[in-house]
Write an enzyme that holds these catalytic residues in place. Structure first.
Site, PDB file in Angstrom:
ATOM      1  N   ASN A 294       0.847  -1.191   0.000  1.00 21.55           N
ATOM      2  CA  ASN A 294       0.000   0.000   0.000  1.00 21.55           C
ATOM      3  C   ASN A 294       0.886   1.246   0.000  1.00 21.55           C
ATOM      4  O   ASN A 294       2.107   1.156   0.160  1.00 21.55           O
ATOM      5  CB  ASN A 294      -0.922  -0.027   1.222  1.00 21.55           C
ATOM      6  CG  ASN A 294      -0.165   0.227   2.510  1.00 21.55           C
ATOM      7  OD1 ASN A 294       0.837  -0.413   2.792  1.00 21.55           O
ATOM      8  ND2 ASN A 294      -0.644   1.166   3.306  1.00 21.55           N
ATOM      9  N   CYS A 296       1.739   3.542   2.053  1.00 20.59           N
ATOM     10  CA  CYS A 296       2.612   3.817   3.204  1.00 20.59           C
ATOM     11  C   CYS A 296       3.506   2.643   3.556  1.00 20.59           C
ATOM     12  O   CYS A 296       4.328   2.737   4.470  1.00 20.59           O
ATOM     13  CB  CYS A 296       1.777   4.195   4.409  1.00 20.59           C
ATOM     14  SG  CYS A 296       0.987   5.797   4.247  1.00 20.59           S
ATOM     15  N   GLU A 298       3.126  -0.206   5.069  1.00 23.33           N
ATOM     16  CA  GLU A 298       2.989  -1.066   6.241  1.00 23.33           C
ATOM     17  C   GLU A 298       2.285  -2.368   5.918  1.00 23.33           C
ATOM     18  O   GLU A 298       2.231  -3.264   6.769  1.00 23.33           O
ATOM     19  CB  GLU A 298       2.243  -0.342   7.370  1.00 23.33           C
ATOM     20  CG  GLU A 298       0.750  -0.151   7.161  1.00 23.33           C
ATOM     21  CD  GLU A 298       0.437   1.142   6.426  1.00 23.33           C
ATOM     22  OE1 GLU A 298      -0.754   1.529   6.387  1.00 23.33           O
ATOM     23  OE2 GLU A 298       1.371   1.762   5.883  1.00 23.33           O
TER      24      GLU A 298
END
Length: 613
Positions: A294, A296, A298
């Site tokens: 994704n 970001c 994570e």
């Protein structure tokens, strides 16, 4: 625990964020406060339970006081009439190397972002610039050229309002266009809706260490090449087994690595994803291959994978802060984590999915991402400097409590509701993360199965942490004690608010007038890069997903320092790493800059992504 006082300015920005991002303006009765939003969310999520009133009460209780912070899409979308997704995170399907395939992938991304999801793509399947298409004879423009098409689409789909779109683009370190990809964001303002990350393999890192030649390749079948060019076997995106690849050219691995590190130093992009480690540590490594995350980073996800996120606000579990008796309530943390796992599993049932393939993939694995936020504030409350061994030991204890409680809750859910569809008891038991769990939890998985393939991820949690009173974001150090933060309203206009860090505000309220600020409030780039990496590495071993973290560097950081950060990250077992050097982007002081709370540079959280948490 006594309530942490909010300064009027911080309370003002928290209310502004709630009003512009999370309040349901069409609710009946109207939502007058965050408490009304919590009521709506708890009621909506508990609707799938057999004893809905009981679980509505329990879900509402963990939301109270910001103890559990569901990700922004859940707060904004649960129980509303609008057609929006409740998942922050998506990775899209593999891009077919044809004009119809490319624009079908573009359409799927547009539909997903239209409903509020951030998306990640692996562009490694697109043939390199200058290669000839077999059927038409046309010359390919390469994957980087299509990034601009995606970027324009994203800007058009989400061109106004408080939230702007965000995407992740990945490319293999052995793709022939990797050099162009590395430099793609050197021009200010280019690809502003994208984060870029290079898929770095262990073989490449070994070649860097040995200063060996490194072949840039592309699958032979895709190019139709049958000539005399050199060929070799390589793993490739979209294939579970190595494929025969045509060698395009050879470069010095160390020179390519230097170019990557220079770009990261100069413009904070690209980040690196250690793709072999991601797959080796994947709980579902027996059923999927991961090559994208994704925006970001994570959540490494398979094609059409999605994930629903939430963060435990550690600051709400501290008693007697800044005193010798200060402690964190592990029992309360564990109890909240167990209820949060059930909450997020229920969210899967009520969530909308822009594409049916996303729904099918999520129900096959039931991935959730429970994490923590406010770590740096809690360490300050416990009088532990962020860069100390004691701080890392405490953080490990916090995260171990969350991990064990989450896995116990998922086992209990499997006993009640059944395991996720792809669960294979024998192969699951052999996965590295599962084998590191306490024996009692492994035995529970053996007896009852487990409801969710993955349970843990540490997101930046930027906006929801500000909503909760400006607690420190995720596992980042405190960036500023006092700052001005800019946020966007529903019309896309920027507003500036003075705020104070949550722990600092509490200390000021408790400390005698004129007392010197304690050293535990060391913040930002004042914390050595190596110490930041040690904190991330200490927690990564306890997280089955990944961790979004930016290593903050001072303005004068050198190329060698950036290179050392990336290489140490690999040696420490991290799944990815990104850096931000102060001044790397004009007008922005640091990652999660106080002046740009919703527009921070982050190789895993781009200029706009903070608006989608």
């Amino acid at each position: 625990m006594r309530a942490i006082p909010l300064e009027p300015s911080t309370e003002e920005i928290s209310h502004f964020i709630w009003r512009t991002r999370y309040r349901d303006d069409e609710a009946h009765p109207p939502e007058h406060s965050i408490a009304d939003t919590w009521d709506r969310v708890a009621r909506s999520v508990a609707a799938v339970e057999h004893d809905s009133p009981l679980w509505q009460t329990r879900f509402r209780r963990i939301l109270e006081g910001f103890r559990f912070l569901p990700a922004g899409r859940i707060l904004a979308g649960a129980g509303v009439a609008r057609q929006v997704t409740l998942a922050n995170c998506f990775v899209m399907g593999l891009i077919e190397d044809s004009i119809p395939g490319i624009f079908e992938a573009l359409k799927e991304g547009a539909l997903t972002m239209q409903q509020g999801g951030g998306v990640g793509y692996d562009f490694s399947t697109l043939r390199p610039r200058g290669s000839r298409a077999r059927t038409t004879g046309m010359i390919a423009s390469g994957p980087v050229s299509f990034l601009h098409v995606w970027d324009a689409m994203c800007a058009t789909i989400l061109s106004t309002g408080a939230r702007r779109g965000a995407m992740m683009a990945t490319l293999r370190c052995d793709h022939p266009d990797i050099e162009e990809f590395i430099g793609a964001k050197r021009t200010a303002g280019t690809l502003s809706h994208f984060n870029l990350s290079v898929l770095v393999t262990d073989a490449f890192m070994q070649a860097v260490c040995e200063d060996a030649p490194w072949a840039l390749v592309f699958p032979q079948e895709a190019t139709g090449d049958c000539g005399a060019a050199e060929h070799l076997e390589r793993p490739w995106s979209g294939s579970a087994q190595p494929v025969t690849c045509r060698v395009s050219k050879s470069v010095r691995a160390r020179e390519l690595w230097t170019r990557l590190c220079e770009a990261a130093r100069d413009c904070a992009e690209p980040g690196v994803l250690y793709v072999d480690r991601i797959n080796a540590e994947d709980n579902l490594g027996y059923a999927e291959t991961l090559s994208a995350t994704n925006p970001c980073a994570e959540e490494p996800l398979p094609p059409y994978g999605a994930c629903h996120l939430g963060s435990l606000n550690l600051t709400r579990f501290v008693s007697d802060p800044f005193t010798p008796a200060a402690r964190l309530d592990h029992e309360g943390l564990a109890s909240t984590a167990r209820v949060a796992v059930r909450f997020l599993d229920d969210v899967i049932e009520i969530s909308r999915f822009p594409l049916n393939r996303q729904r099918l993939e999520e129900h096959r694995s039931r991935r959730i991402g429970l994490g923590i936020t406010g770590l740096a504030d809690v360490l300050a409350m416990l009088s532990l400097p962020y860069d100390s061994p004691g701080a890392r030991e405490a953080a490990v204890r916090f995260m171990r409590t969350v991990r064990d409680a989450a896995y116990e809750a998922s086992v209990e859910l499997a006993r009640e509701r059944g395991s996720f569809e792809r669960f294979d008891a024998g192969r699951h038991a052999e996965r590295p993360f599962i084998r590191r769990l306490p024996e009692s939890i492994q035995a529970g998985i053996h007896r009852h199965g487990i409801r969710n393939s993955h349970l843990l991820a540490i997101a930046p949690a930027g906006t929801i942490s500000l909503l909760a009173g400006n607690v420190s974001s995720g596992i980042e150090p405190i960036l500023r004690l006092r700052a001005a933060r800019r946020v966007l309203d529903v019309d896309g206009r920027a507003h500036s608010f003075p705020v104070a860090d949550r722990a600092y505000a509490l200390w000021r309220a408790l400390a005698p007038h004129g007392q010197r600020i304690p050293e535990v409030f060391l913040h930002g780039a004042g914390i050595a890069p190596g110490e930041q990496l040690l904190m991330q590495a200490a927690l990564q071993a306890l997280v089955d997903g990944s961790i979004s973290k930016t290593v903050a560097l001072g303005r004068d950081a050198t190329l060698d320092q950036v290179r050392d950060v990336f290489e140490r990250a690999h040696r420490l077992g991290l799944k990815g790493c990104t850096v931000f050097r102060e001044g790397a982007r004009p007008g922005i002081l640091a990652s999660r800059s106080p002046e740009y709370i919703l527009r921070q540079p982050h190789a895993h959280c781009c200029d706009a992504q903070r608006e989608s948490d």
